[in-house]
Design a protein around this motif. Structure first.
Motif, PDB file in Angstrom:
ATOM      1  N   PRO A   7      34.276  32.801  22.433  1.00  0.00           N
ATOM      2  CA  PRO A   7      35.685  32.836  22.815  1.00  0.00           C
ATOM      3  C   PRO A   7      36.496  33.714  21.866  1.00  0.00           C
ATOM      4  CG  PRO A   7      35.126  30.746  21.765  1.00  0.00           C
ATOM      5  CD  PRO A   7      33.837  31.485  21.971  1.00  0.00           C
ATOM      6  N   THR A   8      37.495  34.365  22.416  1.00  0.00           N
ATOM      7  CA  THR A   8      38.364  35.208  21.601  1.00  0.00           C
ATOM      8  C   THR A   8      39.280  34.325  20.767  1.00  0.00           C
ATOM      9  OG1 THR A   8      38.346  36.908  23.315  1.00  0.00           O
ATOM     10  CG2 THR A   8      40.090  37.047  21.660  1.00  0.00           C
ATOM     11  N   LEU A   9      39.307  34.567  19.476  1.00  0.00           N
ATOM     12  CA  LEU A   9      40.165  33.775  18.594  1.00  0.00           C
ATOM     13  C   LEU A   9      41.620  34.207  18.737  1.00  0.00           C
ATOM     14  CD1 LEU A   9      38.050  33.654  15.299  1.00  0.00           C
ATOM     15  CD2 LEU A   9      38.224  31.918  17.078  1.00  0.00           C
ATOM     16  N   LYS A  10      42.505  33.220  18.675  1.00  0.00           N
ATOM     17  CA  LYS A  10      43.936  33.521  18.679  1.00  0.00           C
ATOM     18  C   LYS A  10      44.322  34.071  17.299  1.00  0.00           C
ATOM     19  CE  LYS A  10      44.430  29.320  20.378  1.00  0.00           C
ATOM     20  NZ  LYS A  10      44.949  28.048  20.894  1.00  0.00           N
ATOM     21  N   LYS A  11      45.341  34.889  17.293  1.00  0.00           N
ATOM     22  CA  LYS A  11      45.776  35.523  16.039  1.00  0.00           C
ATOM     23  C   LYS A  11      47.264  35.321  15.847  1.00  0.00           C
ATOM     24  CE  LYS A  11      42.271  39.163  16.421  1.00  0.00           C
ATOM     25  NZ  LYS A  11      42.035  40.614  16.590  1.00  0.00           N
ATOM     26  N   THR A  12      47.672  35.071  14.608  1.00  0.00           N
ATOM     27  CA  THR A  12      49.095  35.036  14.303  1.00  0.00           C
ATOM     28  C   THR A  12      49.597  36.467  14.148  1.00  0.00           C
ATOM     29  OG1 THR A  12      48.983  35.051  11.878  1.00  0.00           O
ATOM     30  CG2 THR A  12      48.648  32.917  12.982  1.00  0.00           C
ATOM     31  N   ALA A  13      50.907  36.604  14.074  1.00  0.00           N
ATOM     32  CA  ALA A  13      51.508  37.934  13.926  1.00  0.00           C
ATOM     33  C   ALA A  13      51.171  38.570  12.581  1.00  0.00           C
ATOM     34  CB  ALA A  13      53.023  37.832  14.088  1.00  0.00           C
ATOM     35  N   LEU A  14      50.616  37.789  11.647  1.00  0.00           N
ATOM     36  CA  LEU A  14      50.280  38.294  10.313  1.00  0.00           C
ATOM     37  C   LEU A  14      48.791  38.608  10.169  1.00  0.00           C
ATOM     38  CD1 LEU A  14      52.510  35.849   8.256  1.00  0.00           C
ATOM     39  CD2 LEU A  14      52.807  38.336   8.382  1.00  0.00           C
ATOM     40  N   ASN A  15      48.048  38.624  11.266  1.00  0.00           N
ATOM     41  CA  ASN A  15      46.604  38.811  11.183  1.00  0.00           C
ATOM     42  C   ASN A  15      46.237  40.122  10.482  1.00  0.00           C
ATOM     43  OD1 ASN A  15      43.796  39.731  12.547  1.00  0.00           O
ATOM     44  ND2 ASN A  15      43.925  37.497  12.474  1.00  0.00           N
ATOM     45  N   ALA A  16      46.891  41.200  10.853  1.00  0.00           N
ATOM     46  CA  ALA A  16      46.591  42.498  10.231  1.00  0.00           C
ATOM     47  C   ALA A  16      46.973  42.493   8.750  1.00  0.00           C
ATOM     48  CB  ALA A  16      47.326  43.615  10.962  1.00  0.00           C
ATOM     49  N   THR A  17      48.040  41.752   8.409  1.00  0.00           N
ATOM     50  CA  THR A  17      48.461  41.638   7.010  1.00  0.00           C
ATOM     51  C   THR A  17      47.386  40.937   6.196  1.00  0.00           C
ATOM     52  OG1 THR A  17      50.788  41.579   7.649  1.00  0.00           O
ATOM     53  CG2 THR A  17      50.230  40.681   5.485  1.00  0.00           C
ATOM     54  N   HIS A  18      46.840  39.829   6.723  1.00  0.00           N
ATOM     55  CA  HIS A  18      45.779  39.101   6.020  1.00  0.00           C
ATOM     56  C   HIS A  18      44.559  40.004   5.814  1.00  0.00           C
ATOM     57  CE1 HIS A  18      48.253  35.680   6.557  1.00  0.00           C
ATOM     58  NE2 HIS A  18      47.953  35.453   7.815  1.00  0.00           N
ATOM     59  N   ARG A  19      44.222  40.762   6.822  1.00  0.00           N
ATOM     60  CA  ARG A  19      43.034  41.617   6.727  1.00  0.00           C
ATOM     61  C   ARG A  19      43.264  42.758   5.736  1.00  0.00           C
ATOM     62  NH1 ARG A  19      38.958  40.373   9.762  1.00  0.00           N
ATOM     63  NH2 ARG A  19      39.220  38.740  11.343  1.00  0.00           N
ATOM     64  N   ALA A  20      44.490  43.266   5.693  1.00  0.00           N
ATOM     65  CA  ALA A  20      44.813  44.316   4.720  1.00  0.00           C
ATOM     66  C   ALA A  20      44.731  43.771   3.293  1.00  0.00           C
ATOM     67  CB  ALA A  20      46.205  44.874   4.986  1.00  0.00           C
ATOM     68  N   LEU A  21      44.996  42.468   3.137  1.00  0.00           N
ATOM     69  CA  LEU A  21      44.884  41.821   1.826  1.00  0.00           C
ATOM     70  C   LEU A  21      43.448  41.375   1.525  1.00  0.00           C
ATOM     71  CD1 LEU A  21      48.139  39.652   2.005  1.00  0.00           C
ATOM     72  CD2 LEU A  21      47.718  41.517   0.392  1.00  0.00           C
TER      73      LEU A  21
END
Length: 381
Positions: A7-21
């Motif tokens: 299943p595709t995981l839901k993402k918050t609006a900060l998902n890309a921010t977390h990954r950049a960190l």
């Protein structure tokens, strides 16, 4: 041959921010969430200590928000929840729970009174859909209360720690010191209007949860502004790992651990939030029957490991003769307290005795002593 698709995981609006960190991401109740940020000397322990001694920032946008509106909204929330909402004033919140008719937990929640006819319930991420369906089922026969799932419209960021006030105050003209614990207001923060600012949290520290529109641009703007404002206090982004160890030190219950559909509301030690004499509510009859028949058969206790070993969630609890009597509901090292702690569900007579117990840690039986919950209390200013 059929192949199953993950299943595709839901993402918050900060998902890309977390990954950049470079956060370590995990599947948490169907959400792609950061468990810790290992870079820059970080990780769970550093995050935990930042919240205890300075300030930390959590993305809790996966939480659910359910709104009740209408002339019968207050009576409906009163009937659905175990705390007494008639005691709340506009701008005030409290901890509560949705209960089954058997007096066990559908979920634990925060109730916010926006107005007499306007209420906001914040529910756990992994149970939000179940909670909403349960609420709709109960409300169907109660006219005058309109229930909406507003979860997709809110992002929620928690600023927690002794430096939380100083961090957030840089970004708003709202007098944060005037907001009492478990109260909230609305204001402009970091140039973003109509932000709900609640003096609540799940860490055992002072702090705020800020609710913004859920679009990525607004949410990232808030996150970046908070990180910048807290930089002089060595603010750290914090993941689910530190959120768990912080709440455990603070003795806060977690759904699926200290509370759940097999645990009644008299067992986890949440008596101060259970207003059994307030009048009719779902689960009351079952709880009255338990109370009037001598009280609950089990209780949640606090444990500190005496011998070397960590009592993890699900480990058996034994009496000193080696007979299994209960189970660890939550357990881990306590980074600030520098010891190993746990909460466990055991027979009420064991809890009342205060006696030591054993925890089965793999092949070893490790001695633990009963200690009061919470394990950690922040100093009063």
């Amino acid at each position: 041959m059929s192949t199953s698709v993950a299943p595709t995981l839901k993402k918050t609006a900060l998902n890309a921010t977390h990954r950049a960190l470079k956060a370590k991401m995990v599947d948490f109740g169907g959400w792609d969430m950061p468990v810790e940020y290992p870079g820059n000397g970080g990780g769970l322990i550093a995050e935990h200590m930042a919240v205890r001694t300075g300030v930390g920032l959590f993305d809790v946008s996966h939480m659910g928000e359910i709104q009740f509106r209408g002339p019968n909204a207050m009576d409906t929330v009163q009937y659905l929840t175990m705390n007494d909402v008639t005691k709340l004033k506009d701008g005030q919140a409290h901890y509560s729970a949705l209960l089954t008719p058997q007096g066990t937990f559908v979920d634990d929640i925060l109730v916010h009174r926006l107005g007499q006819n306007d209420w906001l319930l914040v529910v756990n991420a992994g149970t939000k859909d179940k909670d909403y369906a349960w609420i709709r089922q109960q409300v169907g026969s109660r006219p005058g209360a309109h229930v909406s799932d507003y979860s997709p419209h809110y992002s929620q960021i928690a600023v927690q720690g002794p430096r939380a006030v100083e961090t957030l105050q840089k970004l708003t003209k709202v007098d944060l010191a005037a907001i009492k614990n478990y109260w909230f207001t609305w204001g402009t923060v970091a140039g973003i209007p109509n932000v709900l600012i609640a003096r609540t949290g799940y860490s055992g520290e002072d702090g705020f949860e800020v609710y913004t529109p859920s679009d990525e641009a607004t949410t990232v703007k808030m996150w970046d502004a908070l990180m910048d404002a807290g930089s002089e206090f060595a603010i750290r982004p914090c993941g689910l790992g530190a959120r768990n160890t912080l709440r455990l030190e603070a003795g806060m219950s977690l759904y699926g651990h200290e509370i759940g559909e097999e645990i009644n509301a008299l067992e986890p030690g949440l008596d101060r939030f259970l207003k059994i004499d307030k009048g009719d509510f779902i689960g009351r009859d079952a709880l009255l029957a338990v109370r009037d028949s001598g009280g609950p058969k089990r209780k949640v206790i606090g444990l500190e490991m005496v011998d070397r070993g960590i009592g993890r969630d699900g480990y058996p609890v034994l009496d000193l003769e080696g007979k299994e009597i209960g189970v660890v509901t939550s357990g881990s090292p306590a980074p600030f307290l520098k010891t190993n702690i746990a909460m466990a569900l055991v027979p009420a007579e064991v809890a009342a005795s205060g006696s030591d117990v054993l925890v089965q840690v793999r092949a070893n039986q490790v001695r633990a002593k009963q200690v009061p919950i919470p394990f950690y209390k922040r100093a009063k200013k």
